[in-house]
Design an enzyme around this catalytic site. Structure first.
Site, PDB file in Angstrom:
ATOM      1  N   GLU A 165      33.146  32.215  38.920  1.00  0.00           N
ATOM      2  CA  GLU A 165      34.266  31.539  38.093  1.00  0.00           C
ATOM      3  C   GLU A 165      34.841  30.436  38.578  1.00  0.00           C
ATOM      4  O   GLU A 165      35.432  31.169  39.916  1.00  0.00           O
ATOM      5  CB  GLU A 165      35.096  32.703  37.452  1.00  0.00           C
ATOM      6  CG  GLU A 165      34.209  33.457  36.290  1.00  0.00           C
ATOM      7  CD  GLU A 165      34.709  34.888  36.156  1.00  0.00           C
ATOM      8  OE1 GLU A 165      36.129  35.115  36.437  1.00  0.00           O
ATOM      9  OE2 GLU A 165      34.013  35.620  35.457  1.00  0.00           O
ATOM     10  N   ASP A 195      38.042  44.262  41.092  1.00  0.00           N
ATOM     11  CA  ASP A 195      38.338  45.016  39.773  1.00  0.00           C
ATOM     12  C   ASP A 195      37.528  44.487  38.738  1.00  0.00           C
ATOM     13  O   ASP A 195      37.090  45.121  37.791  1.00  0.00           O
ATOM     14  CB  ASP A 195      39.802  44.724  39.281  1.00  0.00           C
ATOM     15  CG  ASP A 195      41.030  44.845  40.413  1.00  0.00           C
ATOM     16  OD1 ASP A 195      41.530  45.769  40.480  1.00  0.00           O
ATOM     17  OD2 ASP A 195      40.628  44.128  41.557  1.00  0.00           O
ATOM     18  N   PHE A 196      36.891  43.316  38.719  1.00  0.00           N
ATOM     19  CA  PHE A 196      36.097  42.805  37.563  1.00  0.00           C
ATOM     20  C   PHE A 196      34.547  43.051  37.671  1.00  0.00           C
ATOM     21  O   PHE A 196      33.957  42.803  36.868  1.00  0.00           O
ATOM     22  CB  PHE A 196      36.166  41.254  37.479  1.00  0.00           C
ATOM     23  CG  PHE A 196      37.652  40.669  37.478  1.00  0.00           C
ATOM     24  CD1 PHE A 196      38.855  41.342  37.333  1.00  0.00           C
ATOM     25  CD2 PHE A 196      37.998  39.580  37.927  1.00  0.00           C
ATOM     26  CE1 PHE A 196      40.277  40.858  37.294  1.00  0.00           C
ATOM     27  CE2 PHE A 196      39.210  38.619  38.068  1.00  0.00           C
ATOM     28  CZ  PHE A 196      40.130  39.588  37.841  1.00  0.00           C
ATOM     29  N   ILE A 197      34.413  43.714  38.838  1.00  0.00           N
ATOM     30  CA  ILE A 197      33.048  44.183  38.900  1.00  0.00           C
ATOM     31  C   ILE A 197      32.540  45.275  37.786  1.00  0.00           C
ATOM     32  O   ILE A 197      31.548  45.627  37.588  1.00  0.00           O
ATOM     33  CB  ILE A 197      32.612  44.514  40.505  1.00  0.00           C
ATOM     34  CG1 ILE A 197      31.161  44.174  40.735  1.00  0.00           C
ATOM     35  CG2 ILE A 197      32.895  46.206  40.598  1.00  0.00           C
ATOM     36  CD1 ILE A 197      30.881  44.427  42.120  1.00  0.00           C
ATOM     37  N   HIS A 228      44.124  44.432  39.250  1.00  0.00           N
ATOM     38  CA  HIS A 228      43.872  43.511  40.312  1.00  0.00           C
ATOM     39  C   HIS A 228      44.323  43.828  41.753  1.00  0.00           C
ATOM     40  O   HIS A 228      44.167  42.941  42.692  1.00  0.00           O
ATOM     41  CB  HIS A 228      44.800  41.912  40.133  1.00  0.00           C
ATOM     42  CG  HIS A 228      44.354  41.381  39.029  1.00  0.00           C
ATOM     43  ND1 HIS A 228      44.435  41.545  37.464  1.00  0.00           N
ATOM     44  CD2 HIS A 228      43.702  40.023  39.151  1.00  0.00           C
ATOM     45  CE1 HIS A 228      44.040  40.699  36.915  1.00  0.00           C
ATOM     46  NE2 HIS A 228      43.538  39.574  37.789  1.00  0.00           N
ATOM     47  N   GLU A 247      31.225  38.063  34.036  1.00  0.00           N
ATOM     48  CA  GLU A 247      30.709  38.929  35.314  1.00  0.00           C
ATOM     49  C   GLU A 247      29.506  39.454  35.041  1.00  0.00           C
ATOM     50  O   GLU A 247      28.729  39.335  36.125  1.00  0.00           O
ATOM     51  CB  GLU A 247      31.868  39.857  35.521  1.00  0.00           C
ATOM     52  CG  GLU A 247      33.019  39.171  36.125  1.00  0.00           C
ATOM     53  CD  GLU A 247      34.183  38.910  35.133  1.00  0.00           C
ATOM     54  OE1 GLU A 247      33.757  38.879  33.708  1.00  0.00           O
ATOM     55  OE2 GLU A 247      35.121  38.090  35.503  1.00  0.00           O
TER      56      GLU A 247
END
Ligand SMILES: Cc1ncc(C[n+]2csc(CCOP(=O)(O)OP(=O)(O)O)c2C)c(N)n1
Ligand SMILES: [Mg+2]
Length: 753
Positions: free
Chosen positions: A457, A513-515, A557, A488
């Protein structure tokens, strides 16, 4: 580089035209197909392969019920997702592919695997057949032997035998055979869809003209990854269109959830194509009970893909005769009448009828063909039942590849650049920022090997949320540095697919965190493909991601989720502290033939370190002593190393000498380095930003007490965050995070025990 297309305000009234999606447009007869070039042998081969798949699936029923007399009491262990009724899709589609095309398949994929392998073997040259058979000289009936061996290895895999395609590591739900472009069946519903996009990305970038056929069920079509995969495959920046065919094998049910009326709002899943590009993804609905119709649709789709008009969405309507598995009581959710109506459309009867009607072969010949198929399965099963089980001592075999990209073929080492890569200026002490050290590693590796591509991204024109990748697009162009949608799962899954098929992607997940959005792709796919498929796949990919903390970004985050990835076998995990290591370790990670999760720390990006201009790498799996000491060992990673050094300084004022170890690589852990130090100091303090429970240091603590119990003079201390989500308020966040003071206190307490 700034994007070529401006987004201008255009508020013109009108309507969005969606066009139409054809259904059941195939109207040719077998005679038409034969007149157009389909040879008699090909038709008979299609029928024989469908019969083979049916016999194979029926054999599983017999094995499960202990009814295969030659193997006595043998009982089948493992999943029984049978594709009886769906043979037309498997054979129709595979007969239309080139032998070197890729496929991805599903938990109901025995048929796909049998058909893909069989067609690929037909096309093998003498050398390949010899290799496949494990012989030096081509036997008289080499092709027949190879086809038999193919069935044998398939059945061996279902029975968990060493001779199986995946050495018994995968079983029926995870069959793969990379030699014939079979990138794997997937027991995670929809799990392969982004992998297929990644394989198509490889073909697109490597220019090898191979198409990927991604087979997924109607159930998978409602999973989030399907949306991400469709969208990624349709991104307009891929001007030539990704060469992937999404074949939705709609057998009407998920496990029991019924597609029409119950779990979706549409009659046809092909309709979904309208949501992804203006061509409706060339979607169409195909009669999946008609192998010739499937063959026709896939052949046209493959041509389109090769002509730069991919992706294509085909929905093939079919029916699963049995339940989801053999333990499913299917009459609880569907009627006998419905089953009978579909059986009346049987794909084998249909082709057989067409062959007889057209006088292509006699009834006796077709009976013979059916008998031959059954005999082949009988023999394959008999031999598989008696084949060797894997040796328990081989449990670790196939987990990690021990190879790297150290030798690069000259054509891969020649990279095209659009602008001269600028070197990062050192300050008077030879220092650069950590951020620039990471960027320099990326630049050098992309220059070294054209298979290295970078995406995620906002990484392209903008340079990433933390400005690490800024400028790389100017050097390498949008084909090697590109933005993806906020997807993701597709980012990681496509990286795995691309890595399995020749690229060496570096994918970025902005915050760790987005994993969690991508955990199937990280944990069930990227981490598993090598081991689960018998140690054959190489998955040279890096997921660069970041941890933060201390910035008031709170619960979503600021987490330190490294333990979420360290707990999954098959991944390497790196968390560098110094700028020097960030560069050297990232270069090693990119060259490594395994999936590496590379965790950078946001607060380190603006810290400086000495980074030589000369080429160097830092090996994965080696810790470093960054401050020697005699009294207490402090082992940690990432930013906490800096805090530990500060703490060691404070402890020294109290006359306690702490030895600080930077673990650098979490998986594999350099146990020896920590144990060596603890044998000297007898004391250990571990530090992490993560909440204590389940944290990575708990594993380190276990390994140390298991290997150096007698050397320990005090309990192992862990300085960790509280077991709460990271809070925003600074008073709370500071209470939560480790600090030099907290670590110093732990050092002194441990030293005093
Ligand atoms: C992500 C995920 N959710 C649930 C399951 C359990 N499960 C296995 S197969 C299946 C049905 C899948 O339906 P579909 O995609 O239509 O494939 P089919 O079984 O009909 O071939 C389910 C729910 C799973 N394996 N993976
Ligand atoms: Mg289904």
């Amino acid at each position: 580089m700034v994007k070529e297309v401006d987004v201008l305000p255009k508020f013109v009234p009108g309507a969005i035209e969606l066009g139409s999606i054809p259904k059941f447009s195939y109207a040719r007869t077998l005679a038409d197909e034969m007149a157009a070039g389909l040879a008699r042998e090909q038709v008979l081969l299609m029928l024989e392969r469908m019969e083979t798949i049916r016999a194979f699936e029926e054999m599983i029923i017999d094995l499960k019920n202990g009814r295969f007399a030659p193997l006595g009491e043998f009982r089948f262990v493992g999943a029984t997702h049978l594709s009886l009724g769906q043979e037309g899709v498997a054979v129709g589609s595979m007969s239309a592919l080139r032998p070197d095309d890729y496929i991805t398949s599903t938990h109901r994929g025995h048929g796909h695997s049998i058909a893909k392998g069989a067609y690929a073997i037909d096309a093998m040259g003498a050398d390949e057949v010899c290799r496949f058979l494990g012989v030096c000289d081509l036997p008289e009936n080499a092709c027949r032997d190879a086809q038999r061996r193919h069935l044998h290895r398939t059945m061996c895999e279902l029975l968990g035998k060493e001779d199986g395609y995946c050495r018994g590591r995968g079983g029926g739900m995870h069959i793969a055979d990379f030699h014939v472009g079979h990138l794997g069946a997937n027991a995670i519903v929809g799990g392969s869809m982004a992998i297929a996009v990644g394989a198509a990305l490889s073909s697109h970038l490597l220019g090898n003209d191979r198409v990927t056929l991604c087979i997924a069920g109607d159930g998978a079509a409602n999973n989030g990854i399907c949306h991400e995969a469709y969208n990624m495959a349709c991104m307009k920046q891929f001007e030539a269109g990704l060469p992937v065919i999404f074949l939705i094998e709609n057998n009407q049910y998920g496990m029991t959830g019924q597609q029409v009326w119950e779990v979706t709002g549409v009659d046809y899943l092909a309709r979904r194509g309208a949501g992804y590009n203006e061509a409706n993804m060339h979607a169409e609905v195909v009669n999946g009970m008609d192998a010739l119709a499937v063959r026709d649709a896939v052949a046209r789709a493959a041509d389109m893909c090769r002509g730069g008009e991919g992706p294509v969405l085909l929905e093939c309507l079919t029916y699963r005769y049995m339940g989801h598995s053999l333990s499913d009581m299917r009459t609880t959710y569907r009627t006998k009448q419905e089953e009978e109506a579909w059986r009346a459309q049987d794909p084998i009867d249909r082709l057989r009828g067409q062959i007889l009607e057209g006088g292509v072969a006699s009834e006796a010949e077709l009976d013979d063909l059916r008998e031959r198929a059954r005999r082949a399965i009988h023999e394959a099963t008999l031999a598989a039942g008696k084949a060797h089980d894997p040796d328990p001592k081989s449990i670790y075999e196939g987990l990690f590849a021990d190879t790297t990209s150290d030798d690069i073929a000259p054509d891969l080492a020649t990279t095209k650049t659009y602008r001269r890569p600028a070197r990062v200026k050192r300050d008077s002490e030879g220092q650069i920022l950590y951020r620039h050290a990471v960027a320099e590693a990326l630049m050098e590796e992309m220059l070294r090997d054209r298979r290295v591509v970078l995406y995620g991204e906002d990484v392209a024109d903008y340079g990433g949320a933390f400005q690490v990748t800024r400028g790389l697009i100017d050097v390498f162009g949008r084909e090697r540095v590109f933005d993806t949608a906020i997807s993701e799962a597709a980012i990681v899954g496509s990286a795995a697919g691309a890595a399995m098929t020749g690229l060496r992607p570096v994918a970025e997940i902005m915050y760790i965190d987005f994993i969690l959005m991508a955990m199937d792709q990280v944990g069930n796919q990227a981490a598993k493909v090598r081991y689960m498929f018998g140690g054959k796949a190489k998955v040279p990919m890096v997921v660069r991601t970041t941890v933060g903390g201390g910035k008031g970004y709170a619960g979503q985050h600021s987490q330190s989720l490294e333990a979420v990835v360290t707990m999954i076998p098959g991944l390497k995990v790196v968390a560098p502290w110094s700028a020097y290591d960030a560069k050297g370790l990232l270069k090693s990670a990119i060259r490594d033939d395994n999936p590496v999760i590379f965790i950078e720390h946001q607060l380190l990006y603006t810290e400086k370190g000495v980074v030589p201009e000369e080429e160097y790498t830092v090996p994965l799996g080696k810790a470093a002593v960054v401050r020697p000491g005699e009294d207490v060992t402090v082992a940690t990673y990432s930013r906490s190393v800096g805090l530990a050094l500060e703490a060691a300084g404070k402890a020294a004022q109290e006359d306690v000498q702490a030895e600080v170890i930077d673990l650098r690589t979490l998986i594999p852990l350099d146990v020896e380095a920590v144990v060596r130090s603890v044998r000297k100091t007898g004391r250990l303090v571990l530090v992490t930003q993560a909440p204590l429970t389940g944290s990575y240091p708990q594993h380190v603590a276990y390994m140390v007490q298991a290997n150096a119990w007698e050397a320990l003079k005090a309990p192992i201390a862990v300085v960790a965050a509280h077991d709460v989500p990271p809070p925003m308020a600074q008073t709370l966040e500071m209470e939560n995070l480790p600090s030099a003071e907290k670590i110093a206190r732990a050092i002194l307490t441990t030293a005093a025990q």
